[in-house]
Structures are given as C-alpha cells and as structure tokens.
Design a protein around this motif. Structure first.
Motif, PDB file in Angstrom:
ATOM      1  N   GLY A 133      17.249   6.764   2.536  1.00 13.76           N
ATOM      2  CA  GLY A 133      16.872   5.762   3.523  1.00 13.76           C
ATOM      3  C   GLY A 133      17.756   4.527   3.440  1.00 13.76           C
ATOM      4  N   MET A 134      18.220   4.075   4.590  1.00 12.50           N
ATOM      5  CA  MET A 134      18.973   2.824   4.668  1.00 12.50           C
ATOM      6  C   MET A 134      17.972   1.695   4.909  1.00 12.50           C
ATOM      7  N   PRO A 135      17.794   0.787   3.957  1.00 12.61           N
ATOM      8  CA  PRO A 135      16.771  -0.258   4.097  1.00 12.61           C
ATOM      9  C   PRO A 135      16.955  -1.075   5.375  1.00 12.61           C
ATOM     10  N   PHE A 136      15.827  -1.385   6.006  1.00 15.41           N
ATOM     11  CA  PHE A 136      15.834  -2.138   7.253  1.00 15.41           C
ATOM     12  C   PHE A 136      14.586  -2.997   7.295  1.00 15.41           C
ATOM     13  N   THR A 137      14.687  -4.160   7.912  1.00 10.77           N
ATOM     14  CA  THR A 137      13.572  -5.108   7.922  1.00 10.77           C
ATOM     15  C   THR A 137      12.420  -4.670   8.821  1.00 10.77           C
ATOM     16  N   ASP A 138      12.679  -3.781   9.787  1.00 14.54           N
ATOM     17  CA  ASP A 138      11.635  -3.394  10.741  1.00 14.54           C
ATOM     18  C   ASP A 138      11.622  -1.875  10.934  1.00 14.54           C
ATOM     19  N   PRO A 139      11.256  -1.125   9.891  1.00  8.95           N
ATOM     20  CA  PRO A 139      11.263   0.340   9.990  1.00  8.95           C
ATOM     21  C   PRO A 139      10.035   0.866  10.733  1.00  8.95           C
ATOM     22  N   ILE A 155       6.929   3.357   2.732  1.00  6.34           N
ATOM     23  CA  ILE A 155       8.375   3.267   2.936  1.00  6.34           C
ATOM     24  C   ILE A 155       8.771   1.890   3.443  1.00  6.34           C
ATOM     25  N   GLN A 156       7.906   1.252   4.229  1.00  8.25           N
ATOM     26  CA  GLN A 156       8.173  -0.133   4.619  1.00  8.25           C
ATOM     27  C   GLN A 156       8.323  -1.009   3.378  1.00  8.25           C
ATOM     28  N   ALA A 157       7.388  -0.847   2.434  1.00 14.67           N
ATOM     29  CA  ALA A 157       7.443  -1.654   1.211  1.00 14.67           C
ATOM     30  C   ALA A 157       8.692  -1.346   0.399  1.00 14.67           C
ATOM     31  N   SER A 158       9.094  -0.077   0.376  1.00 15.45           N
ATOM     32  CA  SER A 158      10.298   0.291  -0.379  1.00 15.45           C
ATOM     33  C   SER A 158      11.537  -0.347   0.237  1.00 15.45           C
ATOM     34  N   SER A 159      11.582  -0.423   1.565  1.00 15.86           N
ATOM     35  CA  SER A 159      12.698  -1.082   2.247  1.00 15.86           C
ATOM     36  C   SER A 159      12.778  -2.552   1.870  1.00 15.86           C
ATOM     37  N   LEU A 160      11.635  -3.202   1.863  1.00 13.03           N
ATOM     38  CA  LEU A 160      11.604  -4.631   1.536  1.00 13.03           C
ATOM     39  C   LEU A 160      12.019  -4.863   0.086  1.00 13.03           C
ATOM     40  N   ARG A 161      11.576  -3.974  -0.825  1.00 13.53           N
ATOM     41  CA  ARG A 161      11.991  -4.109  -2.231  1.00 13.53           C
ATOM     42  C   ARG A 161      13.506  -3.957  -2.359  1.00 13.53           C
ATOM     43  N   ALA A 162      14.051  -2.955  -1.671  1.00 20.24           N
ATOM     44  CA  ALA A 162      15.487  -2.708  -1.759  1.00 20.24           C
ATOM     45  C   ALA A 162      16.288  -3.872  -1.178  1.00 20.24           C
ATOM     46  N   LEU A 163      15.843  -4.393  -0.043  1.00 20.50           N
ATOM     47  CA  LEU A 163      16.541  -5.524   0.569  1.00 20.50           C
ATOM     48  C   LEU A 163      16.472  -6.750  -0.342  1.00 20.50           C
ATOM     49  N   ALA A 164      15.312  -6.965  -0.960  1.00 20.70           N
ATOM     50  CA  ALA A 164      15.175  -8.094  -1.883  1.00 20.70           C
ATOM     51  C   ALA A 164      16.093  -7.938  -3.087  1.00 20.70           C
TER      52      ALA A 164
END
Length: 285
Positions: A62-68, A75-84
């Motif tokens: 998954g490519m992290p994105f702010t609005d998945p 997976i939303q939470a995982s995106s936010l963790r990765a972006l952070a």
C-alpha cells in the motif's frame, strides 16, 4: 485509446510466471497486503522482506495516502502511521528496491490512489517504479473511462494494471472493467470498505465462475478474509486469496501506546502469514 487486453499482455512478467507456477502446483496463491513503512521504514522493510518465506506468493504494498476512501479503519490508521513516520512515494519505491536485492521473483503490486502518483508525475513514477522492481498497480479511484491517465501508460511501460470488480459490477459494466486489465482480476467479495464482514462462500463461488466466463486472467478474491479457514474457502475456487486488514491489524496489535513496535512483533505478523499460507496451500487437498 483502448484494446482488448483480457489475456495478459505482460505475459512474461513476474505476475504471469507466478500464476503459471501456482497452476502447475495445482493450488491457489496467497496475496498479502501491508502498508509501506507502517509504522516506520525499518519495520516496513523487515515485513516486506520476510513475506515470501512466510508463504506470500504475491505482495500488495500500500502507498500511504491521507484519504484512503476505499479502506476501512485498520488500513486508514496504517496509512496515517506510515505518513507520520515519513513514508512517501519515493520511499515506498526504495522499500521495493531494497526487497529486490534479496528477492527477484515474488511479484509486487503497488496499491493506492491516483493523487500521490499524479503529484509525483506519471511518467517519472512509472519509470521509477519499473526500475525499482514493481510489477503492477491497483489504483482504486481511476475508473476505465480514465485509462489514458495511468492505465495505458502503465501497460506501455510494462507495468500491469489490476482492476477491482465488485458484487455490483454487472454484465453490462464488466466488459469496460476488464478492458486493459492486466495481471489478474481482483474481485472485491463485499460491497463496502476493507476489513469488514466476509462474503458467503456460495456468493464467491458464483462470482468467480462468472468472471472466468469473461476473462482468461487469474481471479483473486479479497476483502473480509481474516482467518486461515476463510482463506482456504476462497482458495478452493479462486486463483488467489487476498488478505490485508487482518495482517495490518495484527501489526497494529504489536505496537505500544506510543505507536512503536514491540519486540517480536514482526515475527508474530509473519507467523500469522504462515498460518494463512497453510490454509491456502491445503485448501484443495
């Protein structure tokens, strides 16, 4: 600008070779999803590198994105963790490049949304992705009507473009969805976001049979698969079972209150993948 690509045009790539190998073995594959750099780059690399030995036949990264928008809370939470943690498109490709120094065969499909790719620049992204060792893309917010944006350029660059079909994709819509699809068909077994309830087995059986009447491509089934037993049920009829939210949740359960990885978490997640792979590999007896 479209052509009938319902039989994979990238016939000599890793995805086609892997599905041919699975067919020769008489079994379905396990496709695992993790979010790149969740919760940090080092953990993301360790997980990615460990998936093949744990039994992953193909990997969705998954490519992290702010609005998945197609993804559920896990997976939303995982995106936010990765972006952070500083993950980006460039750093995602670096993870793939690192993986390819150890594994030249396991297909990697990047899954995400168009906005980060557009911001990166389509031509540059495709060139860098291909050079890093990416085999395919799943971009959930680009319908067939916008194939000229990314799908057609991807195919010309030798990168498969995998489309999602759903229970609401009727026979009138299906030809448009299958046109230019490459690699495999991803059947979303439920109407909704990732990580929710599982579909009934009879519904999955019928959906896979219907898709196979329309395409020669392998059919992978995902969304809602949480256990080895559920993965095995899908693997009895589909060419692959896709597990994402359950793996991401297992990783999240191994984080401390500050979001840091507890000792043994990577090993625990990979152990869960081994259990899923056992279910898939034993599904057809």
């Amino acid at each position: 600008m479209s052509a009938d690509l319902s039989a994979d045009p990238i016939s000599d790539g890793r995805i086609a070779r892997r599905f041919a190998s699975l067919k020769a073995e008489g079994r379905a594959g396990l496709i695992t999803f993790i979010t790149a750099g969740d919760p940090d780059a080092a953990t993301g690399q360790a997980l990615l590198d460990g998936l093949p030995a744990a039994g992953a036949d193909l990997i969705e990264l998954g490519m992290p994105f702010t609005d998945p928008m197609a993804d559920g809370p896990a997976i939303q939470a995982s995106s936010l963790r990765a972006l952070a943690g500083g993950m980006s498109v460039r750093r995602t490709l670096e993870l793939v490049r690192g993986f390819r120094t150890k594994d030249a065969d396991t297909p990697i499909i990047l899954m995400g949304y168009y906005n980060p790719i557009d911001s990166y620049g389509v031509d540059r992204f495709l060139a860098d992705a291909k050079a890093a060792g990416v085999d395919g893309l799943i971009v959930v917010d680009l319908p067939p009507e916008e194939d000229d944006e990314l799908c057609i350029p991807a195919l010309k660059a030798g990168v498969s473009f995998v489309r999602l079909t759903t229970p609401t994709t009727d026979d009138q819509r299906l030809p448009a969805v299958l046109t230019n699809n490459s690699g495999f068909i991803y059947y979303v077994s439920i109407a909704g976001i990732t990580g929710t309830a599982s579909a009934a087995n009879t519904a999955v059986d019928a959906a896979v049979a219907r898709l196979k009447r329309h395409t020669a491509l392998p059919v992978a089934v995902g969304f809602g698969i949480k256990t080895p037993a559920q993965a095995a049920e899908v693997a009895r009829v589909a060419d692959a079972a896709v597990v994402g939210s359950a793996i991401v949740t297992r990783l999240a359960d191994g984080l401390d209150a500050g979001g840091k990885v507890r000792p043994g978490t990577v090993e625990d997640v990979l152990g869960f993948v081994r259990e899923l792979a056992g279910g898939v590999r034993g599904a057809r007896g």
